[in-house]
Design an enzyme around this catalytic site. Sequence first.
Site, PDB file in Angstrom:
ATOM      1  N   GLY A 136       0.768  -1.234   0.000  1.00 31.98           N
ATOM      2  CA  GLY A 136       0.000   0.000   0.000  1.00 31.98           C
ATOM      3  C   GLY A 136       0.802   1.288   0.000  1.00 31.98           C
ATOM      4  N   ASP A 293      -1.483   0.055  -4.450  1.00 29.87           N
ATOM      5  CA  ASP A 293      -0.860   1.385  -4.432  1.00 29.87           C
ATOM      6  C   ASP A 293       0.663   1.320  -4.550  1.00 29.87           C
ATOM      7  OD1 ASP A 293      -3.426   2.283  -3.965  1.00 29.87           O
ATOM      8  OD2 ASP A 293      -2.985   3.259  -2.048  1.00 29.87           O
ATOM      9  N   HIS A 430     -37.309   3.198 -15.513  1.00 25.26           N
ATOM     10  CA  HIS A 430     -37.873   4.438 -14.997  1.00 25.26           C
ATOM     11  C   HIS A 430     -38.341   4.192 -13.558  1.00 25.26           C
ATOM     12  CE1 HIS A 430     -39.822   8.309 -15.305  1.00 25.26           C
ATOM     13  NE2 HIS A 430     -40.973   7.795 -14.903  1.00 25.26           N
TER      14      HIS A 430
HETATM   15  C1  FAD Z   1      -9.132   8.651   2.805  1.00 26.78           C
HETATM   16  C2  FAD Z   1      -9.107   7.752   1.611  1.00 26.78           C
HETATM   17  C3  FAD Z   1     -10.270   7.445   0.938  1.00 26.78           C
HETATM   18  C4  FAD Z   1     -10.241   6.611  -0.166  1.00 26.78           C
HETATM   19  N1  FAD Z   1     -11.403   6.349  -0.825  1.00 26.78           N
HETATM   20  C5  FAD Z   1     -11.391   5.528  -1.895  1.00 26.78           C
HETATM   21  C6  FAD Z   1     -12.606   5.211  -2.572  1.00 26.78           C
HETATM   22  O1  FAD Z   1     -13.683   5.697  -2.232  1.00 26.78           O
HETATM   23  N2  FAD Z   1     -12.553   4.346  -3.611  1.00 26.78           N
HETATM   24  C7  FAD Z   1     -11.376   3.780  -4.022  1.00 26.78           C
HETATM   25  O2  FAD Z   1     -11.392   2.972  -4.954  1.00 26.78           O
HETATM   26  N3  FAD Z   1     -10.207   4.084  -3.407  1.00 26.78           N
HETATM   27  C8  FAD Z   1     -10.190   4.934  -2.355  1.00 26.78           C
HETATM   28  N4  FAD Z   1      -9.024   5.214  -1.718  1.00 26.78           N
HETATM   29  C9  FAD Z   1      -7.784   4.556  -2.179  1.00 26.78           C
HETATM   30  C10 FAD Z   1      -7.733   3.120  -1.646  1.00 26.78           C
HETATM   31  O3  FAD Z   1      -7.954   3.122  -0.253  1.00 26.78           O
HETATM   32  C11 FAD Z   1      -6.398   2.478  -1.946  1.00 26.78           C
HETATM   33  O4  FAD Z   1      -6.089   2.616  -3.317  1.00 26.78           O
HETATM   34  C12 FAD Z   1      -6.447   1.009  -1.600  1.00 26.78           C
HETATM   35  O5  FAD Z   1      -6.871   0.796  -0.285  1.00 26.78           O
HETATM   36  C13 FAD Z   1      -5.037   0.422  -1.803  1.00 26.78           C
HETATM   37  O6  FAD Z   1      -5.047  -0.891  -1.419  1.00 26.78           O
HETATM   38  P1  FAD Z   1      -3.771  -1.789  -1.592  1.00 26.78           P
HETATM   39  O7  FAD Z   1      -4.221  -3.033  -2.239  1.00 26.78           O
HETATM   40  O8  FAD Z   1      -2.661  -1.070  -2.213  1.00 26.78           O
HETATM   41  O9  FAD Z   1      -3.299  -2.130  -0.101  1.00 26.78           O
HETATM   42  P2  FAD Z   1      -3.727  -1.578   1.320  1.00 26.78           P
HETATM   43  O10 FAD Z   1      -5.169  -1.771   1.564  1.00 26.78           O
HETATM   44  O11 FAD Z   1      -3.124  -0.257   1.508  1.00 26.78           O
HETATM   45  O12 FAD Z   1      -3.013  -2.656   2.261  1.00 26.78           O
HETATM   46  C14 FAD Z   1      -1.650  -2.689   2.489  1.00 26.78           C
HETATM   47  C15 FAD Z   1      -1.430  -3.456   3.783  1.00 26.78           C
HETATM   48  O13 FAD Z   1      -0.065  -3.810   3.889  1.00 26.78           O
HETATM   49  C16 FAD Z   1       0.308  -3.745   5.247  1.00 26.78           C
HETATM   50  N5  FAD Z   1       1.776  -3.657   5.259  1.00 26.78           N
HETATM   51  C17 FAD Z   1       2.555  -2.609   4.875  1.00 26.78           C
HETATM   52  N6  FAD Z   1       3.852  -2.937   5.004  1.00 26.78           N
HETATM   53  C18 FAD Z   1       3.902  -4.200   5.468  1.00 26.78           C
HETATM   54  C19 FAD Z   1       4.960  -5.080   5.789  1.00 26.78           C
HETATM   55  N7  FAD Z   1       6.240  -4.747   5.627  1.00 26.78           N
HETATM   56  N8  FAD Z   1       4.648  -6.311   6.263  1.00 26.78           N
HETATM   57  C20 FAD Z   1       3.369  -6.691   6.429  1.00 26.78           C
HETATM   58  N9  FAD Z   1       2.314  -5.888   6.122  1.00 26.78           N
HETATM   59  C21 FAD Z   1       2.588  -4.661   5.646  1.00 26.78           C
HETATM   60  C22 FAD Z   1      -0.447  -2.531   5.760  1.00 26.78           C
HETATM   61  O14 FAD Z   1      -0.591  -2.566   7.157  1.00 26.78           O
HETATM   62  C23 FAD Z   1      -1.775  -2.641   5.028  1.00 26.78           C
HETATM   63  O15 FAD Z   1      -2.753  -3.329   5.757  1.00 26.78           O
HETATM   64  C24 FAD Z   1      -9.017   6.059  -0.612  1.00 26.78           C
HETATM   65  C25 FAD Z   1      -7.823   6.367   0.060  1.00 26.78           C
HETATM   66  C26 FAD Z   1      -7.868   7.205   1.156  1.00 26.78           C
HETATM   67  C27 FAD Z   1      -6.582   7.530   1.867  1.00 26.78           C
END
Ligand code: FAD
Length: 444
Positions: A136, A293, A430
């Site tokens: 992320g 991300d 509708h």
């Molecule tokens: C406020 C906010 C609102 C948002 N709203 C939306 C929305 O409405 N719609 C939408 O599509 N997107 C939205 N997003 C974007 C979306 O949240 C992210 O794109 C998405 O959650 C990314 O998910 P991911 O798969 O990258 O991993 P994430 O869900 O970020 O998970 C990564 C995980 O890895 C863990 N981690 C990190 N490093 C390590 C490590 N070394 N060892 C073990 N675990 C680790 C973390 O603790 C985390 O749990 C929003 C973002 C924010 C900040």
Amino acid sequence: MSESLRVDLLVIGWGKGGKTLAAKAAKAGRRVVLIERDAAMAGGACINVACIPTKALVHAAATRRPEEDPQTYLAEAIRNRDSLVAKLNAANRAMLAGSVTVVIGEARFVGPRRVSVIADGERLEVEAAAVVVNTGSGPRRGGVPGADLPHVHDSISIQHLARLPERLVVVGAGAVGLEFAQMFAEFGSEVTLLSRGPVLAAEDEELRASVLGVLADSGVSLVEGVEVVEVTPASVVTTAGTFAADAVLFATGRVPVVPEGLGAAGVDVDERGYIAVDEQLRTSADGVWAVGDVNGGPQFTYISLDDYRIVASQLLGSGGRRRDDRVAVPTTTFVTPPFARVGLTEREARERGLDVKVATRDVAKLAMMPRPKTVGDTRGVVKVVVDAGSDEVLGFAYHGIDAQEVVNVVALAMRAGVSATQLRDGIWMHLSSTELLNEILDFG
Ligand SMILES: Cc1cc2nc3c(=O)[nH]c(=O)nc-3n(C[C@H](O)[C@H](O)[C@H](O)COP(=O)(O)OP(=O)(O)OC[C@H]3O[C@@H](n4cnc5c(N)ncnc54)[C@H](O)[C@@H]3O)c2cc1C
Ligand SMILES: NC(=O)c1ccc[n+]([C@@H]2O[C@H](COP(=O)([O-])OP(=O)(O)OC[C@H]3O[C@@H](n4cnc5c(N)ncnc54)[C@H](O)[C@@H]3O)[C@@H](O)[C@H]2O)c1
């Protein structure tokens, strides 16, 4: 004591793409380990701290009646949000229970496809045929003096305020800035939104004006073209003056979160620090992929899910799917009403020299879409850009109720080669907001 495991698939991080892949691979008979560093993040950012909790708060804020006490109302909204998150968090744990070995601890690469983690006080090493990094991104904090003061927040900490701030200054006007600025204004704070450049600068003027109009009506004061110089305990000092604040939100974008030891694993990062990947999300190390991300792609949950499909096609299927297969990916910013877009703006289409037909309508004037009138929210505007020669929909932007649904229909049409005329002549239920396509696309 230390233990060592050899498995088929190791997923680092409980994000959308990784958890979906872990579950599918386990179902297909693979031995799978998922390592998550924070027990409270079961299910990843979206369900715990990002999309879902923020949309629950946006909805609560938008439906507050003026007579309701702001402090009591916010406290209740936060309790409801916490209860929703707890349910989703539990459901996510249940989804992997019994099929995927979940380890809580911080994963660190110690070699190619080899990771070390301290879990329950013990060191575990996991080696896997395939490793998927899904760690992320995190909020970028403001690099100005005072940015670490206790009343300065990021998008996570601001969701847990004990009291509604009287005056909130939001720095940065991307999706997070816009959603939180309006949300807090509707909860009852006096909100100032500070933006470096023009807000929604890439959008056509009608859409920009429409979104800024609802923000202003919600009570958000917008200041564009401003740089923050310093945060003090009671104000934000900027190039355009000083703004009183008892809370400050930095909504200035994200930074990658990468596991330690990428060098030992042979995994390269790009110039921004995100893990470098190719169109199939392969990193520089054999057998290591990056999804979500952390690979520097668009930061949306549905993109992380599509990343899953790309890796799953290689690990569990025929391997054909790629990032550049993506066509017409929609976005929605959850201001109220929401603002959604897919494809080109009119400006982009004209800059490309395309011969276009364009229609723009105020939602309130759409005679064939009565749904906004029946639910009492006729704010917004809709715009469509069509290729005059091919009749292809090039772009669609809609600020209004149900925008996040209608944009999906148009995106599917664009992907499937459905023409503007076919969309215009679609038999749409509708009352639905999709009915606006019957009217907006009638160029006759
Ligand atoms: C406020 C906010 C609102 C948002 N709203 C939306 C929305 O409405 N719609 C939408 O599509 N997107 C939205 N997003 C974007 C979306 O949240 C992210 O794109 C998405 O959650 C990314 O998910 P991911 O798969 O990258 O991993 P994430 O869900 O970020 O998970 C990564 C995980 O890895 C863990 N981690 C990190 N490093 C390590 C490590 N070394 N060892 C073990 N675990 C680790 C973390 O603790 C985390 O749990 C929003 C973002 C924010 C900040
Ligand atoms: N509805 C949704 O889908 C949704 C909602 C929230 C977040 N997200 C995702 O989360 C990610 C993060 O959102 P975000 O709004 O934090 O990032 P963003 O990159 O969208 O916007 C950040 C804004 O802050 C500005 N900025 C950066 N540094 C600044 C500074 N020092 N002073 C003033 N302004 C500054 C940038 O110019 C930009 O406009 C986005 O990529 C978005 O895709 C999606």
